[in-house]
Design an enzyme around this catalytic site. Sequence first.
Site, PDB file in Angstrom:
ATOM      1  N   THR A  93       0.835  -1.206   0.000  1.00 41.07           N
ATOM      2  CA  THR A  93       0.000   0.000   0.000  1.00 41.07           C
ATOM      3  C   THR A  93       0.870   1.256   0.000  1.00 41.07           C
ATOM      4  O   THR A  93       0.613   2.202  -0.760  1.00 41.07           O
ATOM      5  CB  THR A  93      -0.926  -0.011   1.242  1.00 41.07           C
ATOM      6  OG1 THR A  93      -1.733  -1.193   1.193  1.00 41.07           O
ATOM      7  CG2 THR A  93      -1.813   1.217   1.292  1.00 41.07           C
ATOM      8  N   ASN A 113      -5.774  -9.141  -7.893  1.00 44.62           N
ATOM      9  CA  ASN A 113      -5.732  -9.961  -6.677  1.00 44.62           C
ATOM     10  C   ASN A 113      -6.960 -10.861  -6.524  1.00 44.62           C
ATOM     11  O   ASN A 113      -6.888 -11.919  -5.922  1.00 44.62           O
ATOM     12  CB  ASN A 113      -5.595  -9.073  -5.441  1.00 44.62           C
ATOM     13  CG  ASN A 113      -6.503  -7.867  -5.470  1.00 44.62           C
ATOM     14  OD1 ASN A 113      -6.441  -7.049  -6.402  1.00 44.62           O
ATOM     15  ND2 ASN A 113      -7.357  -7.740  -4.480  1.00 44.62           N
ATOM     16  N   HIS A 116       4.619  -9.866   2.086  1.00 44.27           N
ATOM     17  CA  HIS A 116       3.799 -10.962   2.627  1.00 44.27           C
ATOM     18  C   HIS A 116       3.022 -11.730   1.565  1.00 44.27           C
ATOM     19  O   HIS A 116       2.340 -12.702   1.877  1.00 44.27           O
ATOM     20  CB  HIS A 116       2.887 -10.458   3.752  1.00 44.27           C
ATOM     21  CG  HIS A 116       1.711  -9.638   3.335  1.00 44.27           C
ATOM     22  ND1 HIS A 116       0.435 -10.126   3.373  1.00 44.27           N
ATOM     23  CD2 HIS A 116       1.611  -8.362   2.901  1.00 44.27           C
ATOM     24  CE1 HIS A 116      -0.413  -9.175   2.985  1.00 44.27           C
ATOM     25  NE2 HIS A 116       0.283  -8.092   2.695  1.00 44.27           N
ATOM     26  N   THR A 176      13.687   4.795  10.158  1.00 45.04           N
ATOM     27  CA  THR A 176      14.696   3.767  10.430  1.00 45.04           C
ATOM     28  C   THR A 176      14.276   2.460   9.762  1.00 45.04           C
ATOM     29  O   THR A 176      13.119   2.051   9.841  1.00 45.04           O
ATOM     30  CB  THR A 176      14.844   3.579  11.956  1.00 45.04           C
ATOM     31  OG1 THR A 176      15.200   4.855  12.498  1.00 45.04           O
ATOM     32  CG2 THR A 176      15.906   2.549  12.296  1.00 45.04           C
ATOM     33  N   CYS A 208     -18.826  -8.128   3.590  1.00 42.26           N
ATOM     34  CA  CYS A 208     -18.433  -8.454   4.972  1.00 42.26           C
ATOM     35  C   CYS A 208     -17.138  -9.249   5.109  1.00 42.26           C
ATOM     36  O   CYS A 208     -16.218  -8.792   5.772  1.00 42.26           O
ATOM     37  CB  CYS A 208     -19.521  -9.195   5.736  1.00 42.26           C
ATOM     38  SG  CYS A 208     -21.049  -8.287   5.712  1.00 42.26           S
TER      39      CYS A 208
HETATM   40  C1  PLP Z   1      -2.808  -6.081  -5.858  1.00 45.99           C
HETATM   41  C2  PLP Z   1      -2.508  -5.613  -4.470  1.00 45.99           C
HETATM   42  N1  PLP Z   1      -1.980  -4.394  -4.286  1.00 45.99           N
HETATM   43  C3  PLP Z   1      -1.670  -3.935  -3.070  1.00 45.99           C
HETATM   44  C4  PLP Z   1      -1.888  -4.685  -1.947  1.00 45.99           C
HETATM   45  C5  PLP Z   1      -1.536  -4.125  -0.614  1.00 45.99           C
HETATM   46  O1  PLP Z   1      -0.374  -4.730  -0.093  1.00 45.99           O
HETATM   47  P1  PLP Z   1      -0.057  -4.636   1.469  1.00 45.99           P
HETATM   48  O2  PLP Z   1      -1.015  -5.568   2.150  1.00 45.99           O
HETATM   49  O3  PLP Z   1       1.356  -5.067   1.605  1.00 45.99           O
HETATM   50  O4  PLP Z   1      -0.272  -3.214   1.862  1.00 45.99           O
HETATM   51  C6  PLP Z   1      -2.461  -5.960  -2.080  1.00 45.99           C
HETATM   52  C7  PLP Z   1      -2.769  -6.779  -0.887  1.00 45.99           C
HETATM   53  O5  PLP Z   1      -3.736  -7.524  -0.880  1.00 45.99           O
HETATM   54  C8  PLP Z   1      -2.766  -6.446  -3.372  1.00 45.99           C
HETATM   55  O6  PLP Z   1      -3.290  -7.654  -3.568  1.00 45.99           O
END
Ligand code: PLP
Length: 387
Positions: free
Chosen positions: A70, A148, A198, A234, A322
């Site tokens: 993000t 996603n 992650h 940092t 939800c």
């Molecule tokens: C396509 C996409 N962009 C951005 C993100 C956001 O990543 P983060 O959870 O590391 O902020 C995600 C997380 O689901 C994602 O699937």
Amino acid sequence: MIYLDNNATTRIAPEVLDEMAPYLHELYGNPSSMHTFGGQLHKKIEEARARVAGLIGAEPEEILFTSCGTESDNTALMSAVESFPQKRHIITTRAEHPAVFNFAKHLSRKGCRVTFVPVDNLGRLDMDALLKALDDDTAVVSVMYANNETGVIFPIQEIGEILRERKILFHTDAVQAAGKLPVDLKRLPVDMLSLSGHKLHAPKGIGALYVRKGTRFYPYLIGGHQEHGRRAGTENVASIIAIGKACELAGKSINEEMVYLSALRDKLESNLMKLCADVRINGDTEHRLPNTTNISFQYVEGEAILLRLNEYGICASSGSACTSGSLEPSHVLRAMGVPSTAIHGSIRFSLSRYNTEEEIDKAIEIMPGIIRDLRELSPYGREKIRK
Ligand SMILES: Cc1ncc(COP(=O)(O)O)c(C=O)c1O
């Protein structure tokens, strides 16, 4: 537990955990310190930077570490807006992750004009609409590499070539693609690219932003001189080391994993289609991440399916309200024109290298019974079964 929700987050690879662990206890120095105890960490950060760069065909100095995908997405858009103050137009898509989608909406409230390019019923980008939207006022175009929710892959090479000719900045959110698909920025005409730890077997709370050499850049976090003044704060040393290791591992196994995961995914998908009636796959099955399937089971609620799966220890996600943490059904499936009955019954299964064929067989064994039971409980479903 059978974890089939790897687009939400992934298990930390044991090799990654081993490599980061010492930096969470005994090697806790600050890399900006003058003494060796802290200063020695610099080398490890630079090693991680080179490993992340290696996964995507970048140069190490083109990688900035951030706190998450993000932050990488927000930074890219904000940097474009700050770097080109005379340009106020942002183009993105209706299928973006909220990290881009909602940030673009935020920028529209701050005086930017935002075009959200539509997708078709297979989740493919409307290229004509994208081309028509481009103008001299366009500061940046941000198009995700792969979605996603559906796994649909966007034509990043083609878009990049057009934008390079028009000298328009191009950002891609590759959070779901990095580590799952080969990405080579030597040939891919992209100026900025986001990724997140992650999603590729590193911990949560670490991300990276690629910024091509020569691209105008304005930092989002302002403060200390870390990351050569491009991202203050940092450094999260242990997690930086972790994302480096995770990228190295992904790079080594990517081709093998693509074959392995698509075979498992296809087995799951084809069996569910055969064993459960009134099923549809959401998204372009020709251009899709190898680990993802998004399936709608008509006349049942996604939440109800997830709860029943949960009783068997199976984790997945749904595109309905939800469960996704919002009150709205999936904006991606809505943008694709998926009928609301199908959105409500949509389930995303997303696999990783740690899934086994036995786990997939178990899911195939359990799902048809769950769907049958839930349809028995639904008035629409009962009617359909009788017919
Ligand atoms: C396509 C996409 N962009 C951005 C993100 C956001 O990543 P983060 O959870 O590391 O902020 C995600 C997380 O689901 C994602 O699937």
